[in-house]
Write a protein that holds these residues in place. Structure first.
Motif, PDB file in Angstrom:
ATOM      1  N   ALA A 262       0.897  -1.270  -0.088  1.00  0.00           N
ATOM      2  CA  ALA A 262      -0.006  -0.084   0.040  1.00  0.00           C
ATOM      3  C   ALA A 262       0.938   1.357  -0.353  1.00  0.00           C
ATOM      4  O   ALA A 262       0.621   2.156  -0.532  1.00  0.00           O
ATOM      5  CB  ALA A 262      -0.726   0.053   1.282  1.00  0.00           C
ATOM      6  N   ALA A 263       1.910   1.269   0.429  1.00  0.00           N
ATOM      7  CA  ALA A 263       2.872   2.352   0.765  1.00  0.00           C
ATOM      8  C   ALA A 263       3.832   2.629  -0.837  1.00  0.00           C
ATOM      9  O   ALA A 263       3.337   3.694  -1.218  1.00  0.00           O
ATOM     10  CB  ALA A 263       3.952   2.188   1.980  1.00  0.00           C
ATOM     11  N   GLU A 264       3.480   1.724  -1.015  1.00  0.00           N
ATOM     12  CA  GLU A 264       4.673   1.622  -1.928  1.00  0.00           C
ATOM     13  C   GLU A 264       3.806   1.855  -3.618  1.00  0.00           C
ATOM     14  O   GLU A 264       4.085   3.117  -4.616  1.00  0.00           O
ATOM     15  CB  GLU A 264       5.167   0.750  -2.782  1.00  0.00           C
ATOM     16  N   MET A 265       2.513   1.743  -3.363  1.00  0.00           N
ATOM     17  CA  MET A 265       1.331   2.295  -4.468  1.00  0.00           C
ATOM     18  C   MET A 265       1.110   3.190  -4.444  1.00  0.00           C
ATOM     19  O   MET A 265       0.955   4.582  -5.314  1.00  0.00           O
ATOM     20  CB  MET A 265       0.337   1.181  -4.811  1.00  0.00           C
ATOM     21  N   ALA A 266       1.591   4.213  -3.083  1.00  0.00           N
ATOM     22  CA  ALA A 266       0.966   5.480  -2.595  1.00  0.00           C
ATOM     23  C   ALA A 266       1.711   6.260  -3.652  1.00  0.00           C
ATOM     24  O   ALA A 266       1.142   7.315  -3.719  1.00  0.00           O
ATOM     25  CB  ALA A 266       0.407   5.496  -1.922  1.00  0.00           C
TER      26      ALA A 266
END
Length: 222
Positions: free
Chosen positions: A218-222
């Motif tokens: 989730a952090a990398e996609m954001a």
């Protein structure tokens, strides 16, 4: 004046180049991050600027518990967490106003304070921040324990981390059924701040290797 840029990250660079003060840049970063997370489909706490008492009460009624903090604040100063009454909210708004002209109300979300650092769309570090906590020895008062822990934190951080003995600390320990002059039983832990900022006595714990794959993704996609 208005700042025109092609994307959100470049706004930060332009602000730094223009000599904007660090705490104002930090505020802008928070806004950019929140918008990026929302755009990525992640939930972010609801926020509004503090206003008239009736408007603040309506926001409190909507969420049940809220956070009050100065928009342009830093180092955890002026932040009050988990407020559940109008009286608490108005007192917190007044206190936060001492650290900036604008005060924000934010939906309170219970959980751990996890910070994830992403560089070039890859997680490089993750840490959980935990609020200042004291442990009873059966003899010292809560105030004395706070003073001892504060001295230890200051020594360990070159004076950067101290536990304030203020109204917010009093409110926090009162929520656990204690006052400053009460003696804490031996071995019992007591959280004395609702915020986990390093500058108010919080501690930082590296969890990079234990970060859940869902959170990492989730952090990398954001």
């Amino acid at each position: 004046s208005t700042l025109h840029t092609n994307d959100a990250p470049s706004t930060i660079t332009r602000m730094i180049d223009m000599g904007v003060e660090a705490f104002n840049v930090a505020s802008a970063v928070n806004l950019v991050v929140a918008q990026r997370l929302a755009d990525a489909g992640l939930q972010v706490p609801d926020q509004v600027l503090a206003g008239a008492a009736e408007d603040n009460q309506a926001f409190l009624h909507k969420h049940g518990a809220i956070v009050v903090k100065p928009v342009d604040g830093e180092q955890g100063k002026g932040i009050a967490v988990n407020l559940t009454s109008s009286e608490e909210v108005e007192a917190a708004v007044e206190a936060a106003g001492k650290f900036g002209d604008r005060v924000v109300l934010e939906q309170f979300c219970r959980g751990e304070d996890l910070r994830i650092v992403v560089i070039n769309h890859k997680v490089v570090a993750a840490a959980i921040r935990r609020p200042a906590t004291v442990v009873g020895d059966g003899e010292s008062t809560v105030r004395q324990l706070i003073d001892k822990q504060s001295r230890r934190r200051a020594a360990a951080t070159g004076g950067e981390s101290r536990i304030p003995v203020d109204g917010e600390t009093r409110r926090c320990i009162a929520g656990h059924g204690y006052q400053f002059d009460d003696v804490l039983p031996h071995g019992q832990s007591l959280v004395v701040r609702n915020t986990a900022n390093l500058h108010t006595g919080g501690t930082i714990h590296d969890v990079t290797e234990r970060l859940h794959p869902t959170l990492r993704s989730a952090a990398e996609m954001a």
